[in-house]
Design a protein around this motif. Structure first.
Motif, short mmCIF file in Angstrom:
data_model
loop_
_atom_site.label_atom_id
_atom_site.label_comp_id
_atom_site.label_asym_id
_atom_site.label_seq_id
_atom_site.Cartn_x
_atom_site.Cartn_y
_atom_site.Cartn_z
N LYS A 91 33.83 43.12 43.53
CA LYS A 91 33.16 43.00 42.09
C LYS A 91 33.19 44.33 41.08
O LYS A 91 33.33 45.48 41.79
CB LYS A 91 31.59 42.66 42.01
N LEU A 127 33.40 42.29 32.29
CA LEU A 127 33.91 40.93 32.86
C LEU A 127 34.82 40.19 31.85
O LEU A 127 35.24 39.24 32.15
CB LEU A 127 32.66 40.07 33.44
N ASP A 136 28.32 38.56 39.41
CA ASP A 136 29.34 38.76 38.73
C ASP A 136 29.91 40.11 38.78
O ASP A 136 31.07 40.47 38.85
CB ASP A 136 29.54 38.19 37.37
N ALA A 137 29.13 41.03 38.80
CA ALA A 137 29.19 42.50 38.77
C ALA A 137 28.08 43.28 39.43
O ALA A 137 26.94 42.51 39.54
CB ALA A 137 29.49 43.10 37.28
#
Length: 359
Positions: free
Chosen positions: A198, A273, A98-99
């Protein structure tokens, strides 16, 4: 839903030492490049002081915190995209993260060799960013001819081709796609799993001289803003996980910190996020569930089970603060603090919830 952070950095910056602390795993933290070849995946708990209090209140058998997953890969060297070192083929291991969490060395230990021969955090950041940009360009160069060919037969794909070409131009300009996200439609790039779409977090692996120097830390924060910057000593973090709470606090205070860097990192990941948690509590367990900020009650229910979302009727909600103040769910009801919310309700951090649903 759990947050996944891909850990990247040059060799010998402390990635594996940090990973050991994160997961209490003893992966090979060797002092030479490419000590980590296979990806190491670990799942750690998001610190949450509310859960033990709810466990005591509800006499729950167990606590289930929200989790953060970390994927640690081999150190990337300058020229990895051209095959230097182990090349960049292992970047595939973090494409689904996600990151991206870049570990940057700011400690000056002469016994730990720096691959560039000097400690220069901004130069290190630029090396990694450049390698990720080049990796994305290579992905696009492979995919674009195929997409263009498909678009000749299916005109609905023309927009996707145009967005990929926009992304290519951004990368060729030396920018990450995330830094210019408002210029492209991310959904149309999703299938390419580009690394620079990302968000980035920066972990500055420092020693005591940096951790106690607010001016230097602020300078580094400003240089990576608006991204989050976390400062920690990976060696100290590895020691902390072996200590009891009292000794751990004493060690942290000695280096000018009031909590472990790992707790800061997990929270920074959530913030980056746009994630939050809601809580469920009962005799069986107390649990924190991860959702996106702005999610409605039915969406939040779906994190537990898709049937909860499909058959959602109502959510019985009390805030954590009210629950602590009044001492029990029954006392909260008596005080009018328990609410029944419908499908349009937007979940708030600290909501303690029981869903009503019909399947």
């Amino acid at each position: 839903m759990s947050l996944t952070l891909g850990i990247v950095g040059l060799p010998n910056v402390g990635k594996s030492t940090l990973f050991n602390a994160l997961t209490k795993n003893d992966v090979l933290a060797a002092n030479y490049p490419f000590a980590t070849i296979e990806p190491n995946v670990g799942v750690v708990e998001l610190p949450d002081a509310r859960l033990p209090k709810l466990q005591e209140m509800f006499n729950a058998k167990r606590i289930v915190p929200a989790t953060v997953s970390f994927v640690d890969i081999a150190g990337i060297v300058k020229g990895a995209s051209e095959g230097e070192g182990l090349g960049n083929k292992f970047l595939a291991n973090i494409r689904d993260s996600d990151a991206i969490c870049q570990v940057v060395r700011v400690f000056g230990d002469p016994d730990v060799v720096h691959v560039a021969g000097k400690v220069d955090p901004l130069d290190d950041i630029q090396v990694i960013e450049t390698e990720l940009i080049i990796a994305d360009l290579q992905t696009i160069e492979k995919a674009l001819p195929r997409l263009a060919k498909q678009a000749k037969q299916d005109k609905s794909l023309m927009k996707q081709v145009a967005e990929v070409e926009k992304a290519q131009a951004i990368l060729e300009n030396g920018d990450t796609i995330f830094s210019r996200a408002d210029e492209v439609e991310g959904d149309l790039l999703y299938e390419l799993h580009l690394l620079t779409t990302k968000p980035f977090l920066y972990v500055f692996n420092a020693d005591e001289s940096i951790l106690t120097d607010e001016a230097r830390k602020q300078e580094l924060r400003e240089q990576v803003a608006p991204a989050e910057a976390i400062f920690l000593d990976a060696k100290v973090e590895a020691e902390l996980v072996e200590l009891d709470d009292e000794d751990a606090l004493e060690l942290l205070e000695s280096i000018g910190q009031d909590e472990p860097g790992l707790a800061q990192l997990a929270r920074a990941g959530f913030h980056t996020l746009g994630l939050q948690t809601y809580l469920t509590a009962g005799e069986k367990e107390v649990r924190a569930w991860t959702i996106h900020q702005g999610d409605t009650a039915p969406k939040a229910a779906g994190v537990i089970h898709s049937d909860f979302e499909k058959g959602f009727i109502k959510a019985e909600i009390v805030s954590y603060d009210d629950l602590i103040e009044h001492g029990s769910i029954n006392d909260c009801r008596a005080a009018g603090k328990v609410r029944m919310e419908g499908k349009d309700y937007v979940m708030q951090e600290g909501d303690v919830v029981e869903f009503r649903f019909n399947v």
